[in-house]
Design a protein around this motif. Structure first.
Motif, short mmCIF file in Angstrom:
data_model
loop_
_atom_site.label_atom_id
_atom_site.label_comp_id
_atom_site.label_asym_id
_atom_site.label_seq_id
_atom_site.Cartn_x
_atom_site.Cartn_y
_atom_site.Cartn_z
N VAL A 1 -1.05 27.84 22.81
CA VAL A 1 0.04 27.63 23.96
C VAL A 1 -0.55 27.19 25.49
O VAL A 1 -1.33 28.00 25.79
CB VAL A 1 0.89 28.87 23.97
CG1 VAL A 1 1.73 28.76 25.23
CG2 VAL A 1 1.64 29.26 22.81
N SER A 2 -0.27 26.19 25.72
CA SER A 2 -0.79 25.61 27.11
C SER A 2 0.10 26.33 28.21
O SER A 2 1.26 26.58 28.24
CB SER A 2 -0.91 24.04 27.08
OG SER A 2 0.38 23.87 27.14
N PHE A 3 -0.31 25.96 29.50
CA PHE A 3 0.55 26.47 30.71
C PHE A 3 1.40 25.61 30.85
O PHE A 3 2.71 26.01 31.04
CB PHE A 3 -0.48 26.54 31.90
CG PHE A 3 0.40 27.15 33.11
CD1 PHE A 3 0.77 28.24 33.27
CD2 PHE A 3 0.51 25.83 34.16
CE1 PHE A 3 1.33 28.46 34.46
CE2 PHE A 3 1.16 26.46 35.33
CZ PHE A 3 1.70 27.74 35.27
N ASP A 4 1.31 24.38 30.34
CA ASP A 4 2.49 23.40 30.59
C ASP A 4 3.70 23.71 29.64
O ASP A 4 4.81 23.78 29.95
CB ASP A 4 2.03 22.11 30.41
CG ASP A 4 1.42 21.43 31.48
OD1 ASP A 4 1.51 21.83 32.50
OD2 ASP A 4 0.65 20.51 31.13
N ASP A 5 3.19 24.24 28.48
CA ASP A 5 4.09 24.87 27.57
C ASP A 5 5.09 25.83 28.19
O ASP A 5 6.18 26.08 28.19
CB ASP A 5 3.47 25.25 26.27
CG ASP A 5 3.02 24.18 25.45
OD1 ASP A 5 3.18 22.95 25.77
OD2 ASP A 5 1.92 24.50 24.74
N GLY B 1 8.61 21.72 37.98
CA GLY B 1 7.18 21.05 37.64
C GLY B 1 6.61 20.37 38.71
O GLY B 1 5.24 20.62 39.05
N THR B 2 7.13 19.61 39.38
CA THR B 2 6.75 18.63 40.44
C THR B 2 6.39 19.62 41.43
O THR B 2 5.21 19.50 42.01
CB THR B 2 7.94 17.74 40.77
OG1 THR B 2 8.65 17.35 39.60
CG2 THR B 2 7.29 16.58 41.43
N VAL B 3 7.24 20.48 41.92
CA VAL B 3 7.20 21.28 43.09
C VAL B 3 5.72 22.03 42.95
O VAL B 3 5.02 22.26 43.78
CB VAL B 3 8.20 22.33 43.40
CG1 VAL B 3 8.02 23.30 44.47
CG2 VAL B 3 9.62 21.22 43.88
N LEU B 4 5.56 22.60 41.81
CA LEU B 4 4.44 23.43 41.63
C LEU B 4 3.20 22.51 41.86
O LEU B 4 1.93 23.23 42.19
CB LEU B 4 4.51 24.07 40.35
CG LEU B 4 5.38 25.52 40.11
CD1 LEU B 4 5.45 25.88 38.74
CD2 LEU B 4 4.71 26.60 41.22
N GLY C 1 0.61 28.63 48.25
CA GLY C 1 1.70 29.33 47.47
C GLY C 1 1.70 28.58 46.08
O GLY C 1 1.46 29.64 44.93
N CYS C 2 1.88 27.52 46.10
CA CYS C 2 2.10 26.72 44.75
C CYS C 2 0.91 26.81 43.81
O CYS C 2 1.03 27.02 42.50
CB CYS C 2 2.53 25.21 44.83
SG CYS C 2 4.10 25.19 45.61
N THR D 1 0.42 29.03 40.31
CA THR D 1 0.12 28.13 38.93
C THR D 1 -1.07 28.96 38.63
O THR D 1 -1.56 29.28 37.26
CB THR D 1 -0.19 26.64 39.10
OG1 THR D 1 -1.10 26.45 40.23
CG2 THR D 1 0.98 26.17 39.40
N ALA D 2 -2.13 29.27 39.48
CA ALA D 2 -3.39 30.02 39.15
C ALA D 2 -3.10 31.30 38.41
O ALA D 2 -3.76 31.38 37.39
CB ALA D 2 -4.12 30.15 40.46
N GLU D 3 -2.08 31.96 39.06
CA GLU D 3 -1.84 33.37 38.59
C GLU D 3 -1.01 33.15 37.11
O GLU D 3 -1.56 33.91 36.26
CB GLU D 3 -0.83 33.86 39.45
CG GLU D 3 -0.42 35.38 38.80
CD GLU D 3 -1.44 36.39 38.80
OE1 GLU D 3 -2.54 36.13 39.08
OE2 GLU D 3 -1.36 37.31 38.13
#
Lengths: 190, 190
Positions: free
Chosen positions: A150-154, A116-119, A125-126, A130-132
């Motif tokens: 459903v969220s992206f975080d989920d 999560g943090t790294v993204l 790239g990161c 996430t965009a993709e």
DNA sequence: ATATTAAATGGAGCAATCCTCCACTTATAT
DNA sequence: ATATAAGTGGAGGATTGCTCCATTTAATAT
């Protein structure tokens, strides 16, 4: 190793700095592969034959370093994924993306927890990754293949969970797909 | 704080040792609450007014200390859960257990990552917790409420991941239940 | 009471790691 | 060739982990 332009900010690096940057990245990849993502940064500097100060100047935090390391692979992953749009339906496409991301997150021992943090580190790239992911999710939701609450975080949460499981039990691909399918069942509208 | 008999092994503690053990536990709870589960153990010793050697003699590893701290709460959690057998069906009961465990794992900042390890420390509470989890899972599987290829480790990973997510975004209960339900949807047979 | 002894204590001290700071070196633009 | 801004290395302070052992103390036997 890495070579592309991943400077998000203004001024380009001086020649020696660019060279060192690469050496740090290759060294970090080696050390992290051997000893996990929490390995000593001094060890990385030593292996790169670079002063510890240089390492910190280039990568102020461990996350920045990890982010840079993931850059290439995430870029490739995102590109790959966009390719699949033609041949796969939204649901399957999302599934493939998740599987790849899990495998990526298991590249170093201890990377999964930090995913999560790294993204969120600001490398191209990161960002592409996430965009993709968000694009795929939205697309799948529009196609009613995935519930709309459903969220992206989920999604990230799911991926982290699977990565953790895989990290402990050895990254067998069959196990990865099995777990992804297991949890997709819950994400999909029934 | 803790007071029950949680000596698994033979000889009972000497009076002074028992006293110090309690002081360490109360101090640790305070320090971990303030600074998270990675707080300095020297700080804990200082707050307990005990030498660092004493702390290490009693709790050889940080996990042992965390395990002891979780003991009570896990015992209560397991007991609670067994109570629900009468009023809840297996699926709902498992769900409730998972929610409680996630909340437990978010008690200290940084506890989530260690949950797996901590649960393996040999305290009565940790044992009760895992035993109860396994019982619930098996029960739910017998009732065909959960797919039979789900292992307890899978469950733990899910709980860890949710705890991680919750830890970052602030432990809002609604988010916890949302995530648990998300995963359960996938775990449940349709 | 006293002596005995095994348990418990505290903290000095070594090692690992993080990260900052700054006197020196070097690439590059003029 | 020179100026200068960017880059470098590594000494060193700070934190933390963990061990070791000379000393103290509680429990027990006499």
């Amino acid at each position: 190793m890495t070579e592309a332009i991943q400077q998000i900010d203004e001024t380009p690096l001086r020649a020696d700095a660019a060279r060192n940057r690469e050496r740090i990245l290759t060294a970090a990849d080696a050390v992290f592969s051997e000893r996990g993502a929490d390995a000593s940064l001094e060890d990385v500097a030593k292996r790169a034959k670079v002063g510890i100060g240089t390492l910190y100047r280039r990568f102020p935090t461990r996350e920045a370093l990890l982010g840079a390391l993931c850059d290439e692979r995430l870029l490739a992953l995102a590109a790959n994924s966009r390719t699949r749009d033609d041949v796969m339906d939204p649901g399957t496409s999302l599934r493939a993306f998740m599987i790849e991301l899990v495998i990526h997150a298991s590249h170093y021992q201890g990377l999964a927890v930090q995913l999560g943090t790294v993204l969120k580190s600001h490398t191209t790239g990161c960002h592409a990754g996430t965009a993709e992911g968000q694009r795929l999710l939205q697309r799948a939701q529009k196609a009613k293949a995935v519930a709309k609450d459903v969220s992206f975080d989920d999604l990230l949460c799911v991926i982290t969970a699977i990565s953790l499981a895989v990290e402990q039990g050895g990254a067998v691909k069959s196990r990865v797909t099995h777990l992804v399918d297991l949890f997709l069942g819950g994400i999909r509208t029934r």
